[in-house]
Design an enzyme around this catalytic site. Structure first.
Site, PDB file in Angstrom:
ATOM      1  N   GLY A   1      34.451  14.446 -19.941  1.00  0.00           N
ATOM      2  CA  GLY A   1      33.224  15.821 -20.183  1.00  0.00           C
ATOM      3  C   GLY A   1      33.777  16.568 -19.150  1.00  0.00           C
ATOM      4  O   GLY A   1      34.992  17.038 -19.434  1.00  0.00           O
ATOM      5  N   ARG A   2      32.581  18.229 -19.119  1.00  0.00           N
ATOM      6  CA  ARG A   2      33.933  19.033 -18.634  1.00  0.00           C
ATOM      7  C   ARG A   2      35.398  18.672 -17.944  1.00  0.00           C
ATOM      8  O   ARG A   2      35.426  19.713 -17.442  1.00  0.00           O
ATOM      9  CB  ARG A   2      33.193  20.028 -17.825  1.00  0.00           C
ATOM     10  CG  ARG A   2      31.739  20.953 -18.516  1.00  0.00           C
ATOM     11  CD  ARG A   2      31.281  21.860 -18.357  1.00  0.00           C
ATOM     12  NE  ARG A   2      30.110  21.992 -19.031  1.00  0.00           N
ATOM     13  CZ  ARG A   2      28.923  21.622 -18.820  1.00  0.00           C
ATOM     14  NH1 ARG A   2      28.809  20.634 -18.280  1.00  0.00           N
ATOM     15  NH2 ARG A   2      27.617  22.791 -19.312  1.00  0.00           N
ATOM     16  N   ILE A   3      35.048  17.874 -15.910  1.00  0.00           N
ATOM     17  CA  ILE A   3      35.613  17.692 -15.551  1.00  0.00           C
ATOM     18  C   ILE A   3      36.537  17.199 -15.509  1.00  0.00           C
ATOM     19  O   ILE A   3      37.938  17.477 -15.545  1.00  0.00           O
ATOM     20  CB  ILE A   3      35.037  17.738 -14.263  1.00  0.00           C
ATOM     21  CG1 ILE A   3      33.926  18.002 -13.560  1.00  0.00           C
ATOM     22  CG2 ILE A   3      36.276  16.822 -13.359  1.00  0.00           C
ATOM     23  CD1 ILE A   3      33.554  17.288 -12.443  1.00  0.00           C
TER      24      ILE A   3
ATOM     25  N   ARG B   1      32.736   7.434 -22.721  1.00  0.00           N
ATOM     26  CA  ARG B   1      31.463   6.327 -23.192  1.00  0.00           C
ATOM     27  C   ARG B   1      31.215   6.773 -24.762  1.00  0.00           C
ATOM     28  O   ARG B   1      31.037   5.541 -25.275  1.00  0.00           O
ATOM     29  CB  ARG B   1      29.890   6.734 -23.041  1.00  0.00           C
ATOM     30  CG  ARG B   1      29.589   6.124 -21.600  1.00  0.00           C
ATOM     31  CD  ARG B   1      28.343   5.709 -20.571  1.00  0.00           C
ATOM     32  NE  ARG B   1      28.306   7.298 -20.863  1.00  0.00           N
ATOM     33  CZ  ARG B   1      27.190   8.123 -19.628  1.00  0.00           C
ATOM     34  NH1 ARG B   1      26.729   6.991 -19.372  1.00  0.00           N
ATOM     35  NH2 ARG B   1      26.865   9.267 -19.315  1.00  0.00           N
TER      36      ARG B   1
ATOM     37  N   ILE C   1      37.373  11.158  -8.094  1.00  0.00           N
ATOM     38  CA  ILE C   1      36.341  12.521  -7.578  1.00  0.00           C
ATOM     39  C   ILE C   1      34.754  12.884  -7.649  1.00  0.00           C
ATOM     40  O   ILE C   1      34.247  13.780  -7.963  1.00  0.00           O
ATOM     41  CB  ILE C   1      37.250  13.796  -7.977  1.00  0.00           C
ATOM     42  CG1 ILE C   1      37.748  13.657  -8.989  1.00  0.00           C
ATOM     43  CG2 ILE C   1      38.856  13.926  -6.899  1.00  0.00           C
ATOM     44  CD1 ILE C   1      37.412  14.982 -11.077  1.00  0.00           C
TER      45      ILE C   1
ATOM     46  N   ARG D   1      31.989  10.101  -7.608  1.00  0.00           N
ATOM     47  CA  ARG D   1      31.242   9.816  -7.024  1.00  0.00           C
ATOM     48  C   ARG D   1      31.330   7.484  -6.096  1.00  0.00           C
ATOM     49  O   ARG D   1      32.512   7.161  -7.116  1.00  0.00           O
ATOM     50  CB  ARG D   1      29.959   9.034  -8.178  1.00  0.00           C
ATOM     51  CG  ARG D   1      28.457  10.336  -7.701  1.00  0.00           C
ATOM     52  CD  ARG D   1      28.629  11.206  -6.473  1.00  0.00           C
ATOM     53  NE  ARG D   1      27.600  12.323  -7.009  1.00  0.00           N
ATOM     54  CZ  ARG D   1      27.818  13.995  -6.832  1.00  0.00           C
ATOM     55  NH1 ARG D   1      28.891  14.163  -6.712  1.00  0.00           N
ATOM     56  NH2 ARG D   1      26.309  14.992  -6.737  1.00  0.00           N
TER      57      ARG D   1
ATOM     58  N   GLU E   1      29.065   6.770   1.769  1.00  0.00           N
ATOM     59  CA  GLU E   1      29.982   8.294   2.942  1.00  0.00           C
ATOM     60  C   GLU E   1      28.359   9.182   3.622  1.00  0.00           C
ATOM     61  O   GLU E   1      27.582   8.410   2.375  1.00  0.00           O
ATOM     62  CB  GLU E   1      30.822   9.250   1.412  1.00  0.00           C
ATOM     63  CG  GLU E   1      29.632  10.161   1.294  1.00  0.00           C
ATOM     64  CD  GLU E   1      30.201  10.713  -0.130  1.00  0.00           C
ATOM     65  OE1 GLU E   1      29.710  11.941   0.063  1.00  0.00           O
ATOM     66  OE2 GLU E   1      31.184  10.626  -0.377  1.00  0.00           O
TER      67      GLU E   1
ATOM     68  N   HIS F   1      35.385  15.121   1.006  1.00  0.00           N
ATOM     69  CA  HIS F   1      34.253  15.377  -0.064  1.00  0.00           C
ATOM     70  C   HIS F   1      34.474  17.100  -0.415  1.00  0.00           C
ATOM     71  O   HIS F   1      33.927  17.405  -0.228  1.00  0.00           O
ATOM     72  CB  HIS F   1      33.047  14.657  -0.246  1.00  0.00           C
ATOM     73  CG  HIS F   1      32.701  15.423  -1.362  1.00  0.00           C
ATOM     74  ND1 HIS F   1      31.739  14.046  -1.697  1.00  0.00           N
ATOM     75  CD2 HIS F   1      32.343  15.574  -2.395  1.00  0.00           C
ATOM     76  CE1 HIS F   1      30.937  13.788  -3.005  1.00  0.00           C
ATOM     77  NE2 HIS F   1      31.251  15.074  -3.131  1.00  0.00           N
TER      78      HIS F   1
ATOM     79  N   GLY G   1      35.314  18.492  -3.255  1.00  0.00           N
ATOM     80  CA  GLY G   1      35.404  18.774  -4.463  1.00  0.00           C
ATOM     81  C   GLY G   1      34.793  20.013  -4.708  1.00  0.00           C
ATOM     82  O   GLY G   1      35.572  21.013  -5.373  1.00  0.00           O
TER      83      GLY G   1
END
Length: 317
Positions: A156-158, A179, A235, A237, A266, A284, A286
């Protein structure tokens, strides 16, 4: 003015703007909401800005068809902590903040790729402990990344932002699993299966959304596909990775190392992970940059204001 509930402290610029459009109730704690707090907020406020850890599960929405709240304007792109279907069933919309987090999260991925492959955390600990005895030719030899292969899970974007960084910045070849078919505007090759990407990669980066579909996407079977020198970076979940299986793979030298910004339970981080030198652990981070968090907050407010003024939501999920 409409009533707005913000579940965690946000940057001052965001709070100042919120106060111009809403009667704001700001919860000053940094811990996740409890079930009773969530249900009370749904009754008392027109809009809630929740975030990661505020677990709006299906039972939170029980009997909330006539509740005052009609929008959860999530602060963050990930919304797997909200049961969107259950919210929708009682007439509550959900929005998120896509785009605002892309580059910042990709930067953290790149940092973890480098830190894990080049043993940066281990090296810093050595220096801080006063154990460094000077340079020598075979000291702390890591994995040079130029010409190696980076496998990205989730394009995706990331994922695409990470791909651009590792290819154009580090000179890595990029393969990926998604996917569905996903064309990208850079040299990268989509492979037929997750196992194919894992087997082909020197570094694997996880950039998939959280949720039931990706829970334990990486377990013992998947880790067994990876090369013995390969590094796993997460990075996305924490529960995308079976943490117990990852610990076993690291302890048995089945993979070379790991770089983690998220954890399955976490903020709990297993002692076994903290004890291993070949694991880079971040809290975390990010999206942890002021301008990024401000942009996220402004995007959440854009959705809240649109809702309050009867306009179409900008980022419905």
């Amino acid at each position: 003015m409409p009533e707005l509930y913000i579940t965690r402290p946000l940057p001052e610029r965001v709070l100042d703007r919120a106060g111009q459009h809403f009667n704001v109730t700001l919860r000053d704690q940094t811990t996740p909401l409890k079930k009773g707090e969530m249900r009370a907020a749904l009754v008392l406020y027109d809009v809630i800005i929740p975030t990661l850890g505020d677990m709006f599960t299906a039972d939170v929405f029980d009997g909330m068809e006539t509740a005052r709240c009609r929008l959860l304007a999530n602060f963050g792109v990930g919304y797997n902590h909200i049961d969107v279907a259950a919210a929708r069933q009682v007439g509550i919309s959900v929005t998120n903040t896509p785009g605002a987090v892309t580059d910042a999260t990709a930067d953290i991925a790149l940092m973890l790729v480098l830190m894990s492959a080049r043993r940066a955390g281990e090296g810093e600990r050595m220096v801080r402990a006063g154990k460094w005895q000077g340079w020598h030719p075979t000291q702390m030899l890591g994995l040079h990344l130029g010409g190696k292969t980076c496998g990205i899970i989730g394009m995706g974007r990331i994922g695409q932002a990470i791909a651009r960084r590792v290819h154009f910045g580090l000179g890595m070849n990029v393969v990926y699993h998604n996917r569905s078919p996903r064309a990208v505007d850079m040299p990268a090759r989509q492979m037929d299966s997750l196992a194919d990407v894992l087997a082909a990669s020197d570094v694997v980066v996880l950039a998939v959304p959280g949720g039931a579909d990706t829970h334990h996407l990486i377990g013992a079977q998947e880790l067994a596909c990876m090369r013995p020198h390969a590094h796993l970076v997460n990075i996305s979940r924490g529960d995308v990775v079976d943490e117990g299986a990852l610990i076993a793979a690291l302890q048995q030298a089945q993979i070379g190392g790991a770089g983690l910004d998220v954890y399955e339970f976490e903020p709990a981080v297993p002692d076994a992970l903290r004890a291993m030198e070949n694991v880079t652990l971040l809290p975390h981070l990010g999206t942890a940059a002021l301008d990024v968090r401000e942009e996220m907050g402004m995007m959440a407010l854009d959705n809240a204001i649109a809702h309050a003024t009867g306009q179409a939501l900008h980022n419905p999920v």
